[in-house]
Design a protein around this motif. Sequence first.
Motif, PDB file in Angstrom:
ATOM      1  N   ASP A 128       0.771  -1.269   0.032  1.00  0.00           N
ATOM      2  CA  ASP A 128       0.135  -0.213   0.021  1.00  0.00           C
ATOM      3  C   ASP A 128       0.809   1.397  -0.137  1.00  0.00           C
ATOM      4  OD1 ASP A 128       0.594   0.453   2.642  1.00  0.00           O
ATOM      5  OD2 ASP A 128      -1.077   0.344   3.288  1.00  0.00           O
ATOM      6  N   ASP A 129       0.149   2.436  -0.071  1.00  0.00           N
ATOM      7  CA  ASP A 129       0.784   3.670  -0.113  1.00  0.00           C
ATOM      8  C   ASP A 129       1.853   4.119   1.152  1.00  0.00           C
ATOM      9  OD1 ASP A 129      -1.287   4.424   1.371  1.00  0.00           O
ATOM     10  OD2 ASP A 129      -1.885   5.826   0.080  1.00  0.00           O
ATOM     11  N   LYS A 130       1.430   3.282   2.236  1.00  0.00           N
ATOM     12  CA  LYS A 130       2.152   3.731   3.496  1.00  0.00           C
ATOM     13  C   LYS A 130       3.297   2.498   3.800  1.00  0.00           C
ATOM     14  CE  LYS A 130      -1.905   5.726   5.666  1.00  0.00           C
ATOM     15  NZ  LYS A 130      -2.900   5.369   6.377  1.00  0.00           N
ATOM     16  N   GLY A 131       3.668   1.680   2.582  1.00  0.00           N
ATOM     17  CA  GLY A 131       4.678   0.842   2.813  1.00  0.00           C
ATOM     18  C   GLY A 131       4.364  -0.577   3.278  1.00  0.00           C
ATOM     19  N   ARG A 132       3.110  -0.780   3.628  1.00  0.00           N
ATOM     20  CA  ARG A 132       2.482  -2.005   4.403  1.00  0.00           C
ATOM     21  C   ARG A 132       2.433  -3.101   3.442  1.00  0.00           C
ATOM     22  NH1 ARG A 132      -2.162   0.385   7.851  1.00  0.00           N
ATOM     23  NH2 ARG A 132      -2.669   1.183   5.687  1.00  0.00           N
ATOM     24  N   ARG A 133       2.724  -4.362   3.499  1.00  0.00           N
ATOM     25  CA  ARG A 133       2.480  -5.359   2.548  1.00  0.00           C
ATOM     26  C   ARG A 133       0.902  -5.987   2.836  1.00  0.00           C
ATOM     27  NH1 ARG A 133       7.279  -9.491   2.260  1.00  0.00           N
ATOM     28  NH2 ARG A 133       6.044 -10.428   0.493  1.00  0.00           N
ATOM     29  N   ILE A 134       0.070  -6.185   1.611  1.00  0.00           N
ATOM     30  CA  ILE A 134      -0.912  -7.012   1.906  1.00  0.00           C
ATOM     31  C   ILE A 134      -0.758  -8.534   1.206  1.00  0.00           C
ATOM     32  CG2 ILE A 134      -3.453  -7.207   1.264  1.00  0.00           C
ATOM     33  CD1 ILE A 134      -1.422  -3.803   1.456  1.00  0.00           C
ATOM     34  N   LEU A 135      -1.007  -9.332   1.922  1.00  0.00           N
ATOM     35  CA  LEU A 135      -0.797 -10.902   1.255  1.00  0.00           C
ATOM     36  C   LEU A 135      -2.132 -11.569   1.225  1.00  0.00           C
ATOM     37  CD1 LEU A 135       2.342 -11.730   3.254  1.00  0.00           C
ATOM     38  CD2 LEU A 135       2.364 -10.825   0.914  1.00  0.00           C
ATOM     39  N   ILE A 136      -2.669 -11.919   0.424  1.00  0.00           N
ATOM     40  CA  ILE A 136      -3.904 -12.635   0.121  1.00  0.00           C
ATOM     41  C   ILE A 136      -3.702 -14.210  -0.592  1.00  0.00           C
ATOM     42  CG2 ILE A 136      -6.211 -12.554  -0.749  1.00  0.00           C
ATOM     43  CD1 ILE A 136      -6.215  -9.507  -0.542  1.00  0.00           C
ATOM     44  N   PRO A 137      -4.173 -15.162  -0.082  1.00  0.00           N
ATOM     45  CA  PRO A 137      -3.947 -16.320  -0.732  1.00  0.00           C
ATOM     46  C   PRO A 137      -4.936 -16.137  -2.066  1.00  0.00           C
ATOM     47  CG  PRO A 137      -4.396 -16.900   1.404  1.00  0.00           C
ATOM     48  CD  PRO A 137      -4.318 -15.335   1.274  1.00  0.00           C
ATOM     49  N   ALA A 138      -4.412 -16.612  -3.150  1.00  0.00           N
ATOM     50  CA  ALA A 138      -5.155 -16.709  -4.631  1.00  0.00           C
ATOM     51  C   ALA A 138      -6.518 -17.332  -4.487  1.00  0.00           C
ATOM     52  CB  ALA A 138      -4.324 -16.874  -5.738  1.00  0.00           C
ATOM     53  N   LYS A 139      -6.512 -18.491  -3.936  1.00  0.00           N
ATOM     54  CA  LYS A 139      -7.770 -19.268  -3.670  1.00  0.00           C
ATOM     55  C   LYS A 139      -8.545 -18.330  -3.102  1.00  0.00           C
ATOM     56  CE  LYS A 139      -5.490 -23.739  -3.830  1.00  0.00           C
ATOM     57  NZ  LYS A 139      -5.597 -24.922  -3.148  1.00  0.00           N
ATOM     58  N   ALA A 140      -8.492 -17.401  -1.979  1.00  0.00           N
ATOM     59  CA  ALA A 140      -9.446 -16.769  -1.436  1.00  0.00           C
ATOM     60  C   ALA A 140     -10.136 -15.469  -1.936  1.00  0.00           C
ATOM     61  CB  ALA A 140      -8.765 -16.349   0.081  1.00  0.00           C
ATOM     62  N   LEU A 141      -9.401 -15.096  -3.225  1.00  0.00           N
ATOM     63  CA  LEU A 141      -9.786 -14.036  -3.834  1.00  0.00           C
ATOM     64  C   LEU A 141     -11.163 -14.072  -4.427  1.00  0.00           C
ATOM     65  CD1 LEU A 141      -9.146 -10.805  -4.584  1.00  0.00           C
ATOM     66  CD2 LEU A 141      -8.359 -11.743  -6.495  1.00  0.00           C
ATOM     67  N   GLY A 142     -12.221 -13.483  -4.198  1.00  0.00           N
ATOM     68  CA  GLY A 142     -13.484 -13.349  -4.668  1.00  0.00           C
ATOM     69  C   GLY A 142     -13.499 -12.453  -6.146  1.00  0.00           C
ATOM     70  N   TYR A 143     -12.946 -11.256  -5.927  1.00  0.00           N
ATOM     71  CA  TYR A 143     -12.949 -10.245  -6.979  1.00  0.00           C
ATOM     72  C   TYR A 143     -12.101  -9.067  -6.671  1.00  0.00           C
ATOM     73  CZ  TYR A 143     -15.869  -6.940  -4.088  1.00  0.00           C
ATOM     74  OH  TYR A 143     -16.146  -6.162  -2.929  1.00  0.00           O
ATOM     75  N   ALA A 144     -11.509  -8.338  -7.972  1.00  0.00           N
ATOM     76  CA  ALA A 144     -10.625  -7.244  -7.572  1.00  0.00           C
ATOM     77  C   ALA A 144     -11.049  -6.117  -8.509  1.00  0.00           C
ATOM     78  CB  ALA A 144      -9.160  -7.700  -7.953  1.00  0.00           C
ATOM     79  N   ILE A 145     -11.289  -4.917  -7.820  1.00  0.00           N
ATOM     80  CA  ILE A 145     -11.555  -3.804  -8.385  1.00  0.00           C
ATOM     81  C   ILE A 145     -10.433  -2.759  -8.410  1.00  0.00           C
ATOM     82  CG2 ILE A 145     -13.015  -1.790  -8.751  1.00  0.00           C
ATOM     83  CD1 ILE A 145     -15.354  -3.435  -7.637  1.00  0.00           C
ATOM     84  N   VAL A 146      -9.325  -2.790  -9.871  1.00  0.00           N
ATOM     85  CA  VAL A 146      -8.377  -1.979  -9.482  1.00  0.00           C
ATOM     86  C   VAL A 146      -9.149  -0.435 -10.050  1.00  0.00           C
ATOM     87  CG1 VAL A 146      -5.935  -1.609 -10.601  1.00  0.00           C
ATOM     88  CG2 VAL A 146      -7.108  -3.862 -10.095  1.00  0.00           C
ATOM     89  N   GLY A 147      -9.016   0.604  -9.207  1.00  0.00           N
ATOM     90  CA  GLY A 147      -9.659   1.778  -9.654  1.00  0.00           C
ATOM     91  C   GLY A 147      -8.590   2.766 -10.453  1.00  0.00           C
ATOM     92  N   SER A 148      -9.000   3.809 -10.703  1.00  0.00           N
ATOM     93  CA  SER A 148      -8.511   5.009 -11.539  1.00  0.00           C
ATOM     94  C   SER A 148      -7.125   5.398 -10.789  1.00  0.00           C
ATOM     95  CB  SER A 148      -9.255   6.178 -11.696  1.00  0.00           C
ATOM     96  OG  SER A 148      -8.722   7.248 -12.138  1.00  0.00           O
ATOM     97  N   GLU A 149      -6.255   5.718 -11.766  1.00  0.00           N
ATOM     98  CA  GLU A 149      -5.052   6.467 -11.301  1.00  0.00           C
ATOM     99  C   GLU A 149      -5.329   8.010 -11.085  1.00  0.00           C
ATOM    100  OE1 GLU A 149      -1.296   5.001 -12.743  1.00  0.00           O
ATOM    101  OE2 GLU A 149      -2.121   3.395 -13.609  1.00  0.00           O
ATOM    102  N   THR A 150      -6.241   8.497 -11.505  1.00  0.00           N
ATOM    103  CA  THR A 150      -6.381   9.918 -11.447  1.00  0.00           C
ATOM    104  C   THR A 150      -6.709  10.505 -10.282  1.00  0.00           C
ATOM    105  OG1 THR A 150      -7.486   9.654 -13.784  1.00  0.00           O
ATOM    106  CG2 THR A 150      -7.593  11.964 -12.704  1.00  0.00           C
ATOM    107  N   ARG A 151      -5.977  11.646  -9.874  1.00  0.00           N
ATOM    108  CA  ARG A 151      -6.325  12.030  -8.606  1.00  0.00           C
ATOM    109  C   ARG A 151      -7.360  13.076  -8.765  1.00  0.00           C
ATOM    110  NH1 ARG A 151      -3.739   8.807  -4.941  1.00  0.00           N
ATOM    111  NH2 ARG A 151      -1.781   8.543  -5.137  1.00  0.00           N
ATOM    112  N   HIS A 152      -8.410  13.106  -7.840  1.00  0.00           N
ATOM    113  CA  HIS A 152      -9.397  13.886  -8.083  1.00  0.00           C
ATOM    114  C   HIS A 152      -9.225  15.140  -7.091  1.00  0.00           C
ATOM    115  CE1 HIS A 152     -11.672  11.276 -10.628  1.00  0.00           C
ATOM    116  NE2 HIS A 152     -11.471  10.116  -9.633  1.00  0.00           N
TER     117      HIS A 152
END
Length: 74
Positions: free
Chosen positions: A43-67
């Motif tokens: 993440d943007d604070k340097g923390r690691r997020i670890l998720i087993p691939a089998k546990a993922l239901g969906y992923a929404i990758v958002g916009s890079e545009t800063r509003h």
Amino acid sequence: MEIELGIQNVARPVNVSSDQSREDVSKVITEALEADKTIDLTDDKGRRILIPAKALGYAIVGSETRHAVGFGAL
């Protein structure tokens, strides 16, 4: 960029804000799913997020545009 991850058997999504590009995040998720390995994001604070691939239901990758925040003329 905002990323929303739905985890199986978890009622609420995991929301992550990351400095990684949309392409990098998509590549990490896709490769982990294809190889059945752990999804490893930072993440943007340097923390690691670890998720087993089998546990993922969906992923929404958002916009890079800063509003803009605040009041402005339309």
